[in-house]
Scaffold this motif. Structure first.
Motif, PDB file in Angstrom:
ATOM      1  N   ALA A   1       7.602   4.085   3.933  1.00  0.00           N
ATOM      2  CA  ALA A   1       7.979   2.723   3.535  1.00  0.00           C
ATOM      3  C   ALA A   1       8.410   2.651   2.070  1.00  0.00           C
ATOM      4  O   ALA A   1       9.416   2.019   1.740  1.00  0.00           O
ATOM      5  CB  ALA A   1       6.815   1.766   3.803  1.00  0.00           C
ATOM      6  N   LYS A   2       7.664   3.297   1.189  1.00  0.00           N
ATOM      7  CA  LYS A   2       7.995   3.213  -0.239  1.00  0.00           C
ATOM      8  C   LYS A   2       9.274   3.975  -0.572  1.00  0.00           C
ATOM      9  O   LYS A   2      10.067   3.527  -1.390  1.00  0.00           O
ATOM     10  CB  LYS A   2       6.811   3.686  -1.078  1.00  0.00           C
ATOM     11  CG  LYS A   2       5.641   2.689  -1.037  1.00  0.00           C
ATOM     12  CD  LYS A   2       4.470   3.123  -1.862  1.00  0.00           C
ATOM     13  CE  LYS A   2       3.572   4.125  -1.219  1.00  0.00           C
ATOM     14  NZ  LYS A   2       3.005   3.860   0.076  1.00  0.00           N
TER      15      LYS A   2
ATOM     16  N   LEU B   1      -0.935  -4.379  -0.698  1.00  0.00           N
ATOM     17  CA  LEU B   1      -1.032  -5.121   0.560  1.00  0.00           C
ATOM     18  C   LEU B   1      -0.944  -4.232   1.802  1.00  0.00           C
ATOM     19  O   LEU B   1      -1.545  -4.551   2.827  1.00  0.00           O
ATOM     20  CB  LEU B   1       0.040  -6.211   0.608  1.00  0.00           C
ATOM     21  CG  LEU B   1      -0.102  -7.295  -0.480  1.00  0.00           C
ATOM     22  CD1 LEU B   1       1.099  -8.224  -0.473  1.00  0.00           C
ATOM     23  CD2 LEU B   1      -1.397  -8.065  -0.318  1.00  0.00           C
ATOM     24  N   VAL B   2      -0.209  -3.132   1.713  1.00  0.00           N
ATOM     25  CA  VAL B   2      -0.083  -2.232   2.875  1.00  0.00           C
ATOM     26  C   VAL B   2      -1.117  -1.112   2.791  1.00  0.00           C
ATOM     27  O   VAL B   2      -1.938  -0.934   3.695  1.00  0.00           O
ATOM     28  CB  VAL B   2       1.351  -1.661   2.984  1.00  0.00           C
ATOM     29  CG1 VAL B   2       1.445  -0.644   4.106  1.00  0.00           C
ATOM     30  CG2 VAL B   2       2.360  -2.790   3.184  1.00  0.00           C
TER      31      VAL B   2
ATOM     32  N   PRO C   1       0.895  -5.152   7.747  1.00  0.00           N
ATOM     33  CA  PRO C   1       2.072  -4.425   8.240  1.00  0.00           C
ATOM     34  C   PRO C   1       3.174  -4.389   7.176  1.00  0.00           C
ATOM     35  O   PRO C   1       3.497  -5.425   6.585  1.00  0.00           O
ATOM     36  CB  PRO C   1       2.530  -5.225   9.460  1.00  0.00           C
ATOM     37  CG  PRO C   1       1.524  -6.287   9.701  1.00  0.00           C
ATOM     38  CD  PRO C   1       0.619  -6.350   8.522  1.00  0.00           C
ATOM     39  N   HIS C   2       3.722  -3.221   6.939  1.00  0.00           N
ATOM     40  CA  HIS C   2       4.743  -3.069   5.903  1.00  0.00           C
ATOM     41  C   HIS C   2       5.970  -3.919   6.180  1.00  0.00           C
ATOM     42  O   HIS C   2       6.628  -4.400   5.259  1.00  0.00           O
ATOM     43  CB  HIS C   2       5.117  -1.595   5.691  1.00  0.00           C
ATOM     44  CG  HIS C   2       5.820  -0.970   6.845  1.00  0.00           C
ATOM     45  ND1 HIS C   2       7.172  -0.985   6.988  1.00  0.00           N
ATOM     46  CD2 HIS C   2       5.332  -0.308   7.932  1.00  0.00           C
ATOM     47  CE1 HIS C   2       7.509  -0.356   8.104  1.00  0.00           C
ATOM     48  NE2 HIS C   2       6.402   0.060   8.700  1.00  0.00           N
TER      49      HIS C   2
ATOM     50  N   GLN D   1       7.250  -6.426   3.283  1.00  0.00           N
ATOM     51  CA  GLN D   1       8.591  -6.252   2.729  1.00  0.00           C
ATOM     52  C   GLN D   1       9.444  -7.493   2.971  1.00  0.00           C
ATOM     53  O   GLN D   1      10.206  -7.904   2.099  1.00  0.00           O
ATOM     54  CB  GLN D   1       9.262  -5.012   3.317  1.00  0.00           C
ATOM     55  CG  GLN D   1      10.559  -4.637   2.632  1.00  0.00           C
ATOM     56  CD  GLN D   1      10.375  -4.325   1.152  1.00  0.00           C
ATOM     57  OE1 GLN D   1       9.351  -3.793   0.735  1.00  0.00           O
ATOM     58  NE2 GLN D   1      11.350  -4.670   0.346  1.00  0.00           N
ATOM     59  N   GLY D   2       9.323  -8.113   4.123  1.00  0.00           N
ATOM     60  CA  GLY D   2      10.076  -9.331   4.400  1.00  0.00           C
ATOM     61  C   GLY D   2       9.724 -10.461   3.439  1.00  0.00           C
ATOM     62  O   GLY D   2      10.603 -11.154   2.922  1.00  0.00           O
TER      63      GLY D   2
END
Length: 140
Positions: A38-39, A93-94, A100-101, A105-106
């Motif tokens: 994700a990152k 947060l993740v 949930p990532h 992100q959203g």
């Protein structure tokens, strides 16, 4: 600057941002679905987003007539701040809290869009001032 002009800037900025972020978010989902972290996905797409939106925001959203170089440096600094906020949000947060990532992100996209609009309006693409030597009237 009038509130109507600011509204126009925001609508143009939002249009650029909406189109860009929809495409980049879909790319983020595709990259993470293929196993990219994700990152890392956010980092790569963030860089792409900065480069892609600079010209649109400079010319269309804010109609900034100043030099590209100084505005681009300020633009990059503002997006670096946004990137760091985004990265910390993912880490906290993740990684730590287990959200949930995709959701984090959203939400980050929306929050950062507002912050970055304010930074661009008042710092990155601030109106260029005219030096006193370029005025035609008497000095104040």
């Amino acid at each position: 600057m009038s509130s109507q002009a600011t509204l126009g800037q925001f609508v143009r900025y939002a249009t650029v941002g909406l189109v860009s972020n929809v495409v980049l978010y879909l790319a983020y989902l595709a990259l993470t679905a293929t196993g990219v972290g994700a990152k890392l996905a956010m980092s790569l797409l963030y860089l792409l987003g900065v480069v892609q939106t600079f010209i649109f925001n400079k010319r269309w959203s804010f109609r900034h007539g100043g030099m590209h170089g100084p505005a681009f440096v300020r633009y990059c600094v503002s997006y670096l701040a946004g990137y760091l906020i985004n990265l910390v949000a993912l880490m906290v947060l993740v990684d730590r809290m287990g959200y949930p990532h995709q959701l984090v992100q959203g939400v980050a996209i929306v929050v950062l869009a507002i912050l970055l609009f304010l930074m661009q309006k008042f710092w990155v693409f601030r109106p260029t001032s005219v030096s006193p030597s370029h005025t035609t009237g008497p000095p104040p």
